[in-house]
Design an enzyme around this catalytic site. Structure first.
Site, PDB file in Angstrom:
ATOM      1  N   HIS A  95       0.860  -1.191   0.000  1.00  0.00           N
ATOM      2  CA  HIS A  95       0.000   0.000   0.000  1.00  0.00           C
ATOM      3  C   HIS A  95       0.897   1.241   0.000  1.00  0.00           C
ATOM      4  CE1 HIS A  95      -2.836   3.052   1.286  1.00  0.00           C
ATOM      5  NE2 HIS A  95      -3.801   2.231   0.915  1.00  0.00           N
ATOM      6  N   GLU A 154      -3.896   1.731  -7.253  1.00  0.00           N
ATOM      7  CA  GLU A 154      -4.193   2.737  -6.236  1.00  0.00           C
ATOM      8  C   GLU A 154      -3.458   4.041  -6.550  1.00  0.00           C
ATOM      9  OE1 GLU A 154      -6.395   1.493  -2.767  1.00  0.00           O
ATOM     10  OE2 GLU A 154      -4.398   1.952  -2.087  1.00  0.00           O
TER      11      GLU A 154
HETATM   12  P1  PGA Z   1      -9.757   5.777   0.443  1.00  0.00           P
HETATM   13  O1  PGA Z   1      -8.523   4.802   0.712  1.00  0.00           O
HETATM   14  O2  PGA Z   1     -10.934   4.937   0.076  1.00  0.00           O
HETATM   15  O3  PGA Z   1      -9.951   6.515   1.734  1.00  0.00           O
HETATM   16  O4  PGA Z   1      -9.369   6.686  -0.672  1.00  0.00           O
HETATM   17  C1  PGA Z   1      -8.219   3.797  -0.187  1.00  0.00           C
HETATM   18  C2  PGA Z   1      -6.988   3.048   0.270  1.00  0.00           C
HETATM   19  O5  PGA Z   1      -6.063   3.654   0.796  1.00  0.00           O
HETATM   20  O6  PGA Z   1      -6.926   1.826   0.151  1.00  0.00           O
END
Ligand code: PGA
Length: 230
Positions: A95, A154
């Site tokens: 992440h 992401e």
């Molecule tokens: P968010 O986070 O939905 O708050 O944008 C997504 C993530 O970090 O996995």
């Protein structure tokens, strides 16, 4: 199969996590057999959460948000894949918060993925542009079987900002990730996903589901996402 993966990050103690489950259960979201719901929890919540989902009969699968890149041994404080194997079926790796706040390199991500797979836990590997090639190459370099992983696009600009990317743009990058990983694994999108936009991502064709941070913390909002994909 489509996937909704919640990521609570560093939120919710045990008591709060059990209240969350009671509240979600009371909302009776329409779970579907074609949508798998996975929730990635803090280590401390996982055992009691598992008992409670069994008691409530909720079709939710627990996951972890992190794992050690080391095998069992003299590594004070580390939680290994072998320990997690009795608790979860999934684990997030790579992440952007871990890459940026904790210096997690693509090599460490690959080592984590390998130990997870050795312990029959599915790694959910988070990726971002413009590093897709390098991030995926490192997995192959460490003999990670990508067909047994999940991948999530992401984009950092969309994480926690309330500004998701356009679904067509997300689909384009997810298609690239699918190509790089031999079209062998689910590819999801994450970043400011809500009940209002979740379906527009999953409708795109190459997006197999969504990873949800902020809106996974509030049972009403998470139930809305489950219902919107069912
Ligand atoms: P968010 O986070 O939905 O708050 O944008 C997504 C993530 O970090 O996995």
């Amino acid at each position: 199969m489509k996937y909704i993966i919640g990521n609570w990050k560093s939120n919710q103690n045990i008591t709060e996590s059990l209240i969350w489950l009671d509240e979600l259960s009371a909302l009776r979201p329409s779970f579907s057999s074609s949508v798998s719901v996975i929730l990635c929890l803090p280590f401390t919540d996982i055992a009691s959460f598992n008992h409670k989902i069994a008691d409530l009969g909720l079709p939710i699968i627990s996951g972890s948000q992190n794992v050690s890149h080391l095998p069992p041994g003299k590594h004070t404080g580390e939680i290994t894949a072998n320990m997690l194997a009795e608790l979860v079926n999934y684990c997030l790796v790579g992440h952007s918060e871990r890459r940026h706040e904790f210096g997690e390199t693509s090599e460490i991500v690959a080592l984590k993925a390998r130990y997870l797979l050795e312990n029959s836990i599915t790694p959910i590997v988070c990726l971002d542009t413009p590093y897709l090639d390098e991030q995926v190459k490192e997995l192959f370099h460490h003999d990670v079987d990508v067909s047994r992983c999940f991948f999530v696009y992401e984009p950092i600009s969309a994480i926690g900002t309330g500004k998701p990317v356009e679904p067509t743009d997300a689909n384009h990058v997810c298609t690239q990730i699918a190509f790089l990983t031999d079209n062998s694994a689910p590819v999801l999108y994450g970043g400011s996903v809500s009940s209002d936009n979740a379906a527009s991502f999953v409708r795109q064709g190459r997006i197999d589901g969504v990873l949800v941070g902020t809106d996974s913390l509030e049972p009403t909002l998470f139930a809305g996402i489950i219902t919107s994909l069912s």
